[in-house]
Design a protein around this motif. Structure first.
Motif, PDB file in Angstrom:
ATOM      1  N   THR A 132      -2.982  -4.979  -3.374  1.00 32.68           N
ATOM      2  CA  THR A 132      -3.018  -3.736  -2.815  1.00 32.68           C
ATOM      3  C   THR A 132      -4.481  -3.334  -2.525  1.00 32.68           C
ATOM      4  O   THR A 132      -5.400  -3.798  -3.042  1.00 32.68           O
ATOM      5  CB  THR A 132      -2.606  -2.735  -3.899  1.00 32.68           C
ATOM      6  N   ASN A 162       0.741  -1.095   0.009  1.00 37.00           N
ATOM      7  CA  ASN A 162       0.041  -0.148  -0.071  1.00 37.00           C
ATOM      8  C   ASN A 162       0.846   1.339   0.131  1.00 37.00           C
ATOM      9  O   ASN A 162       2.052   1.317   0.433  1.00 37.00           O
ATOM     10  CB  ASN A 162      -0.848   0.030   1.045  1.00 37.00           C
ATOM     11  N   THR A 174      -4.202   1.349  -3.958  1.00 42.55           N
ATOM     12  CA  THR A 174      -3.190   2.074  -5.239  1.00 42.55           C
ATOM     13  C   THR A 174      -4.013   1.474  -6.434  1.00 42.55           C
ATOM     14  O   THR A 174      -3.918   0.327  -6.829  1.00 42.55           O
ATOM     15  CB  THR A 174      -1.909   1.321  -5.242  1.00 42.55           C
ATOM     16  N   ASN A 175      -4.436   2.601  -7.374  1.00 37.29           N
ATOM     17  CA  ASN A 175      -4.943   2.284  -8.521  1.00 37.29           C
ATOM     18  C   ASN A 175      -3.888   2.081  -9.706  1.00 37.29           C
ATOM     19  O   ASN A 175      -2.972   2.533  -9.606  1.00 37.29           O
ATOM     20  CB  ASN A 175      -5.961   3.297  -9.075  1.00 37.29           C
ATOM     21  N   ARG A 217      -7.263  -2.321  -9.966  1.00 35.01           N
ATOM     22  CA  ARG A 217      -5.954  -2.680  -9.140  1.00 35.01           C
ATOM     23  C   ARG A 217      -5.466  -4.143  -9.378  1.00 35.01           C
ATOM     24  O   ARG A 217      -6.230  -5.024  -9.614  1.00 35.01           O
ATOM     25  CB  ARG A 217      -6.505  -2.710  -7.653  1.00 35.01           C
ATOM     26  N   SER A 219       3.212   4.522  -5.566  1.00 34.88           N
ATOM     27  CA  SER A 219       2.366   3.908  -6.223  1.00 34.88           C
ATOM     28  C   SER A 219       2.892   3.118  -7.610  1.00 34.88           C
ATOM     29  O   SER A 219       2.449   2.020  -7.863  1.00 34.88           O
ATOM     30  CB  SER A 219       1.202   4.811  -6.861  1.00 34.88           C
ATOM     31  N   VAL A 233     -13.159  -2.401  -3.460  1.00 32.15           N
ATOM     32  CA  VAL A 233     -11.582  -2.761  -3.488  1.00 32.15           C
ATOM     33  C   VAL A 233     -11.545  -4.296  -3.279  1.00 32.15           C
ATOM     34  O   VAL A 233     -12.747  -4.666  -2.432  1.00 32.15           O
ATOM     35  CB  VAL A 233     -10.591  -1.892  -2.660  1.00 32.15           C
ATOM     36  N   ASN A 273       2.709  -1.148  -8.585  1.00 29.46           N
ATOM     37  CA  ASN A 273       2.276  -1.596  -9.683  1.00 29.46           C
ATOM     38  C   ASN A 273       3.192  -2.491 -10.440  1.00 29.46           C
ATOM     39  O   ASN A 273       2.973  -3.626 -10.780  1.00 29.46           O
ATOM     40  CB  ASN A 273       1.540  -0.649 -10.504  1.00 29.46           C
ATOM     41  N   TYR A 307     -12.129   1.827  -9.862  1.00 27.42           N
ATOM     42  CA  TYR A 307     -11.060   1.183  -9.163  1.00 27.42           C
ATOM     43  C   TYR A 307     -10.614   0.151  -9.842  1.00 27.42           C
ATOM     44  O   TYR A 307     -11.166  -0.970 -10.161  1.00 27.42           O
ATOM     45  CB  TYR A 307     -11.173   0.785  -7.758  1.00 27.42           C
TER      46      TYR A 307
END
Length: 587
Positions: A305, A55, A308-309, A561, A286, A578, A290, A559
């Motif tokens: 996560t 995160n 975090t997009n 992710r 972020s 999420v 990813n 979102y």
């Protein structure tokens, strides 16, 4: 069979419709590569292994009194059980409120000013001691202490005596030798009654038909008075959930959770608790998160996560990789991004000026600035497009996807303006919601209608201070609002209830609307325990307020992710939007 609220019955019937119409939660309609909550990740979920959570935001203030969580949170809900919780299912079914520590979702009296809960038998903390109703009462009471502030504010307004109560660390019974706030007795709230070890009664100063939703907040987690260490409790809170805290480093930057040996799945059908260990690593960039999730090396193959997009560039790159595309979870949380007006500032006191701006907005360019159609969906209603919120479709100022500058010019002329220069206040933070890119899109659209927009960018903290200060609220600014639970109440009341205007603190009623008819309708809906009926009336009220042009809804965020290649049992509900880490497996 567990008891369910009225919203449960509605959600069950509406789930299929919502998935088809809106692509709710884990599935975004027919798009390829979007993870569905069907156990995606390959293979049947099994117990064992370590789940890593990557995160950007640290899990700070890990104390149930200080956490501000929707539906019991995500990481917090692994440690803190509450009277009720969210239903851990995909899509619309996930907007249901269901029992957690309690045997049902609460029993109201005739006018919903009193709610009674009974605890399930056999509940225990991580040390094997029993959980009692007195612990729930104390957990709520300590959330009123100034040194433990930060949680949802509703109890202060709803409980009899809540507006003046200062928590159990003040007055008679406080051990003043304990600088950390440890309580040795303390004063309690008379409006919370515990007639026996398994029964707790809440007495409210006004009807609250949605009290079962509020009881999902971590303030309702049990805390034994004898084990409370005040502000140090976050270092090792006593677990009532499937995991206990064994390490908390850097104020939540590293949180290591291991199994609570005294948690019983028979009392907790909501949390699956498949992994043996959960390792939460926060404070990460972020882009790094990813990259680690996409590469999936070592422990990162079993990582997720929760904050975090993926960005537009990352989504474009992932779209060319079928393996990565299959590991993208899609969700929608109850959230709206909008343009806010303060009618106390000229020229926004003129409704025709506000209407002109509503007509001029090019939502296509705004959505593109927010990351594109994969990350934002155009909005014409304040309430999100979900059944649970009572969404009622409307567009009082229909301008199509790219705006209607001619209609905007006509209204401006009627307002006495051939041309107009105004200031739009926004955050300089690159968050794609109240960011410079969105502000620029608004600026360009209004220019076509003869409105010159001067941009005022503020550092994020200064921006928030400005927009929430009733005395200094800008006349025109970008804003956003998310619901504490899936209903119209926490969406409309803080923004449009005149009695919630705050003069000396954070004020969310940006228009400072104090309409007796609106206030009265909010009160009438709040009395309803039939949540089907309440939802319809929230939708109707949203439509009615929308005619006042006090805001311009812009978009609802989506979102997207990534999750690791070893992660199984993906569940994404419309309550949080999420991935629910209480459901995933990594073995």
């Amino acid at each position: 069979m567990r008891q369910r609220s009225a919203i449960s019955r509605r959600a069950a019937a509406a789930a299929l419709v919502l998935v088809v119409v809106t692509g709710a939660a884990a599935c975004a309609g027919p798009q390829d590569g979007d993870a569905r909550g069907d156990g995606s990740g390959g293979g049947e979920p099994r117990r064992g292994g370590t789940l890593t959570v990557l995160n950007s935001e640290p899990q700070t203030d890990f104390d149930p009194a200080r956490l501000y969580t929707s539906g019991g949170g995500n990481v917090p809900s692994l440690v803190f059980r509450t009277l009720t919780t969210r239903n851990r299912e995909d899509g619309a079914a996930g907007t249901e409120v269901v029992p957690d520590l309690a045997t049902d979702t609460g029993r109201p009296n005739a006018d919903a000013t009193e709610w009674t809960f009974t605890l399930k038998p056999g509940l225990k903390y991580e040390d094997g001691t029993p959980i009692t109703s007195a612990d729930i009462k104390y957990g709520v009471e300590r959330s009123f202490a100034a040194e433990l502030s930060g949680g949802a504010p509703y109890l202060r307004d709803w409980l009899i005596g809540g507006s003046t109560y200062q928590g159990p660390f003040t007055g008679k019974g406080k051990d003043k030798s304990k600088a950390d706030g440890e309580n040795k007795g303390g004063n309690g709230l008379d409006s919370i009654v515990t007639p026996d070890d398994r029964t707790i009664v809440f007495k409210l100063r006004k009807p609250a038909g949605e009290f079962p939703y509020l009881a999902t907040q971590t303030q309702f987690a049990p805390v034994p008075r004898a084990k409370d260490t005040g502000t140090r409790y976050e270092e090792h809170p006593l677990s009532s959930g499937p995991y206990k805290v064994v390490r908390n480093e850097g104020d939540g930057e590293r949180l290591l959770l291991e199994r609570n040996p005294h948690w019983s799945a028979t009392t907790d059908p909501e949390r699956k608790a498949y992994p043996d260990t959960i390792d939460v690593r926060s404070g990460l960039d972020s882009a790094v998160i990813n990259q680690r999730l996409s590469t999936g090396s070592g422990a990162d193959a079993s990582a997720v996560t929760t904050d975090t997009n993926l960005g537009p560039a990352e989504l474009a790159r992932i779209g060319d990789d079928k393996e990565l595309a299959a590991r993208v979870g899609t969700g929608r949380f109850g959230f709206v991004n909008y343009l806010a007006f303060n009618p106390k500032v000229k020229p926004f006191d003129n409704i025709k000026v506000r209407q002109a701006i509503a007509y001029a907005i090019n939502r296509t360019s705004v959505v593109n600035a927010a990351g594109g159609s994969a990350l934002a969906e155009p909005a014409t209603t304040f309430l999100p497009e979900k059944e649970a919120f009572g969404h009622t479709p409307y567009d009082h100022f229909p301008a199509g996807p790219t705006g209607d500058p001619e209609q905007a010019r006509k209204l401006l002329k009627e307002a006495g303006h051939e041309k107009l220069t105004i200031t739009l206040t926004h955050s300089t933070e690159q968050n794609r919601q109240t960011s410079p890119e969105v502000a620029t899109a608004v600026q360009e659209a209004l220019k076509k209608a003869g409105i010159t927009v001067e941009l005022q960018g503020l550092e994020n903290n200064a921006f928030n201070e400005a927009r929430w200060d009733a005395a200094k609220t800008p006349g025109f600014f970008l804003s956003r609002w998310g619901a504490d639970w899936p209903s119209g109440a926490p969406f409309l009341a803080p923004i449009f209830d005149g009695r919630q205007i705050v003069r000396d603190g954070s004020n969310y009623n940006h228009a400072q609307l104090d309409d007796p008819a609106v206030n009265r309708e909010i009160d009438e809906i709040s009395k309803l325990t039939d949540l089907d009926a309440a939802a319809k009336r929230w939708g109707a009220l949203d439509r009615r307020i929308g005619e006042l042009a006090l805001d311009v809804p812009l978009f609802h965020p989506v979102y997207k992710r990534l999750y690791g290649k070893n992660v199984k049992n993906i569940v994404i509900s419309d309550w949080t939007g999420v991935l629910d880490i209480s459901q995933v497996a990594v073995a």
